[in-house]
Design a protein around this motif. Structure first.
Motif, PDB file in Angstrom:
ATOM      1  N   LYS A 102       0.838  -1.200   0.000  1.00 45.87           N
ATOM      2  CA  LYS A 102       0.000   0.000   0.000  1.00 45.87           C
ATOM      3  C   LYS A 102       0.877   1.256   0.000  1.00 45.87           C
ATOM      4  O   LYS A 102       0.575   2.234  -0.707  1.00 45.87           O
ATOM      5  N   ALA A 103       1.960   1.234   0.760  1.00 47.23           N
ATOM      6  CA  ALA A 103       2.884   2.378   0.756  1.00 47.23           C
ATOM      7  C   ALA A 103       3.539   2.541  -0.603  1.00 47.23           C
ATOM      8  O   ALA A 103       3.818   3.664  -1.033  1.00 47.23           O
ATOM      9  N   ARG A 104       3.754   1.437  -1.298  1.00 45.68           N
ATOM     10  CA  ARG A 104       4.325   1.521  -2.653  1.00 45.68           C
ATOM     11  C   ARG A 104       3.349   2.200  -3.609  1.00 45.68           C
ATOM     12  O   ARG A 104       3.746   2.991  -4.466  1.00 45.68           O
ATOM     13  N   VAL A 105       2.060   1.886  -3.482  1.00 40.76           N
ATOM     14  CA  VAL A 105       1.049   2.552  -4.300  1.00 40.76           C
ATOM     15  C   VAL A 105       1.032   4.052  -4.011  1.00 40.76           C
ATOM     16  O   VAL A 105       0.929   4.884  -4.922  1.00 40.76           O
ATOM     17  N   LEU A 106       1.143   4.406  -2.741  1.00 39.58           N
ATOM     18  CA  LEU A 106       1.195   5.824  -2.376  1.00 39.58           C
ATOM     19  C   LEU A 106       2.454   6.492  -2.949  1.00 39.58           C
ATOM     20  O   LEU A 106       2.415   7.667  -3.323  1.00 39.58           O
ATOM     21  N   ALA A 107       3.547   5.735  -3.022  1.00 41.65           N
ATOM     22  CA  ALA A 107       4.761   6.286  -3.623  1.00 41.65           C
ATOM     23  C   ALA A 107       4.561   6.551  -5.107  1.00 41.65           C
ATOM     24  O   ALA A 107       5.050   7.562  -5.647  1.00 41.65           O
ATOM     25  N   ASP A 108       3.843   5.652  -5.800  1.00 36.48           N
ATOM     26  CA  ASP A 108       3.549   5.884  -7.214  1.00 36.48           C
ATOM     27  C   ASP A 108       2.723   7.150  -7.402  1.00 36.48           C
ATOM     28  O   ASP A 108       2.946   7.924  -8.341  1.00 36.48           O
ATOM     29  N   GLU A 109       1.767   7.376  -6.499  1.00 33.71           N
ATOM     30  CA  GLU A 109       0.923   8.561  -6.620  1.00 33.71           C
ATOM     31  C   GLU A 109       1.700   9.839  -6.279  1.00 33.71           C
ATOM     32  O   GLU A 109       1.490  10.885  -6.895  1.00 33.71           O
ATOM     33  N   SER A 110       2.571   9.775  -5.288  1.00 32.78           N
ATOM     34  CA  SER A 110       3.299  10.978  -4.879  1.00 32.78           C
ATOM     35  C   SER A 110       4.354  11.390  -5.898  1.00 32.78           C
ATOM     36  O   SER A 110       4.663  12.569  -6.028  1.00 32.78           O
ATOM     37  N   THR A 111       4.915  10.423  -6.622  1.00 34.90           N
ATOM     38  CA  THR A 111       5.929  10.746  -7.625  1.00 34.90           C
ATOM     39  C   THR A 111       5.343  10.964  -9.002  1.00 34.90           C
ATOM     40  O   THR A 111       5.993  11.575  -9.856  1.00 34.90           O
ATOM     41  N   GLY A 112       4.139  10.460  -9.250  1.00 33.89           N
ATOM     42  CA  GLY A 112       3.579  10.561 -10.588  1.00 33.89           C
ATOM     43  C   GLY A 112       4.225   9.627 -11.582  1.00 33.89           C
ATOM     44  O   GLY A 112       4.031   9.786 -12.792  1.00 33.89           O
TER      45      GLY A 112
END
Length: 370
Positions: free
Chosen positions: A167-177
């Motif tokens: 889930k944190a990896r998904v959030l990383a994808d969203e935060s970096t674009g």
């Protein structure tokens, strides 16, 4: 640059180069004469070289127009920072979460992967080795009834920590674009399982990638191209190349505009496929513009309306209908035997066989009729 104790013969020196504004009073102290057009300014752009507290070079900025020959390309533009914002800074918080959850999963796996053994020595024979291995036998002596050796197993929650890590990896994808599947990460589920779904996701991901490419174009390629042009105009010995010109670097802007134009042409072509609207569309112009948007020569890959009509007639000749096939039991052309798709008479039909004997009354029957 090196330690003199270990490199006594070193010939390398630390030279500092400065590009920026210097007060005119400092230039006057060093005996530098200012041009008339700069004499009323408080600061001027200079280039200074310093080595070992000694000034090696102190000149006015020689470039016209005045510019500093250094460029910084930010991954993501930040108006309050010279360096911009990169991927690492964008995902700093989510990376901390990922590191924490993965460490918790590993620590729990190490703790739950073995037993904690508790031994009641009052029920065992004294002097025994307490090491544990398969087939180990502990000798018990008389005493209070009950179990002498106990094993405690901790629960394994590594899977739950791994879920939080994902889930944190998904959030990383969203935060970096910059999503993981854009650089080859597998295991995409949901809408990404189909070809059209992954195409839509990649198109959405290309939006942020285009911004990065545009930053490279705006902060590196465009100013560097202008700098090279200005340098040649100022210092080249060939006077014939000089002129009152202006550099306009379109770069990625033209590419993105060309891509949007190509998509709109394809959409209009789909609309023009309607039989009611087709007579109102100039198909030759549309096809030529689509070829241009794909960086193809329209004169080589497209035909005019007249050439298209001629080519259509030629294609009709290649698509001529095959010769008609006779029904089973019917004589074929030029005296051939009976033909047909399901013919097994051996008379030259589409199927090969040993042939079937004609029955009385059929053509080719040679028996005696009673």
């Amino acid at each position: 640059m090196e330690d003199n104790a270990t490199q006594p013969d070193s010939e390398r020196w630390e030279v500092l180069e400065f590009w920026g504004y210097v007060g005119t009073d400092v230039l006057t102290e060093h005996g530098i004469e200012l041009p008339k057009e700069l004499s009323e300014l408080d600061e001027v752009n200079c280039n200074v070289w310093v080595c070992n507290s000694e000034v090696l070079r102190f000149v006015l900025n020689p470039f016209k127009p005045t510019r500093i020959p250094y460029y910084a390309v930010p991954y993501e533009h930040n108006p309050y920072s010279f360096f911009g914002v990169g991927i690492a800074e964008n995902m700093d918080d989510t990376q901390t979460l990922m590191n924490g959850f993965m460490r918790m999963a590993i620590d729990n796996a190490a703790l739950s992967g073995n037993l904690i053994i508790e031994v009641d020595e009052t029920n065992l024979v004294p002097g025994q080795d307490l090491s544990v291995y398969p087939g180990k036998v502990f000798r018990r002596q008389g005493g209070a009834p009950g179990q002498a050796i106990f094993g405690t197993k901790f629960p394994n929650v590594a899977g739950e920590n791994i879920q939080l890590f994902d889930k944190a990896r998904v959030l990383a994808d969203e935060s970096t674009g910059f999503p993981s599947f854009a650089h080859g990460q597998t295991g995409v589920s949901g809408v990404g399982r189909t070809a059209s779904g992954i195409s839509m996701l990649m198109s959405a991901a290309n939006g942020s990638i285009r911004n990065v490419i545009k930053n490279v174009d705006d902060y590196l390629i465009r100013p560097m191209g202008k700098a090279f042009f200005s340098f040649n105009m100022q210092f080249d010995f060939d006077p014939s190349i000089r002129g009152d010109l202006e550099i306009n670097a379109s770069g990625t802007e033209s590419l993105m505009a060309n891509e949007v134009r190509s998509q709109r042409l394809m959409q209009f072509l789909q609309v023009a496929q309607n039989p009611v609207l087709a007579p109102f569309a100039k198909m030759d112009y549309i096809i030529r513009e689509i070829a241009k948007s794909m960086d193809l020569d329209p004169d080589k890959v497209t035909n005019s309306m007249q050439d298209a009509a001629i080519q259509a007639e030629l294609l009709k000749g290649f698509q001529a209908q095959p010769a008609p096939v006779a029904a089973p039991g019917v004589a074929g052309p030029e005296g051939q035997g009976p033909q047909g798709v399901a013919d097994t008479s051996g008379g030259g039909g589409s199927q090969m066989g040993i042939g079937t004997a004609p029955t009385p009354g059929e053509q080719g029957f040679t028996g005696n009729v009673a």
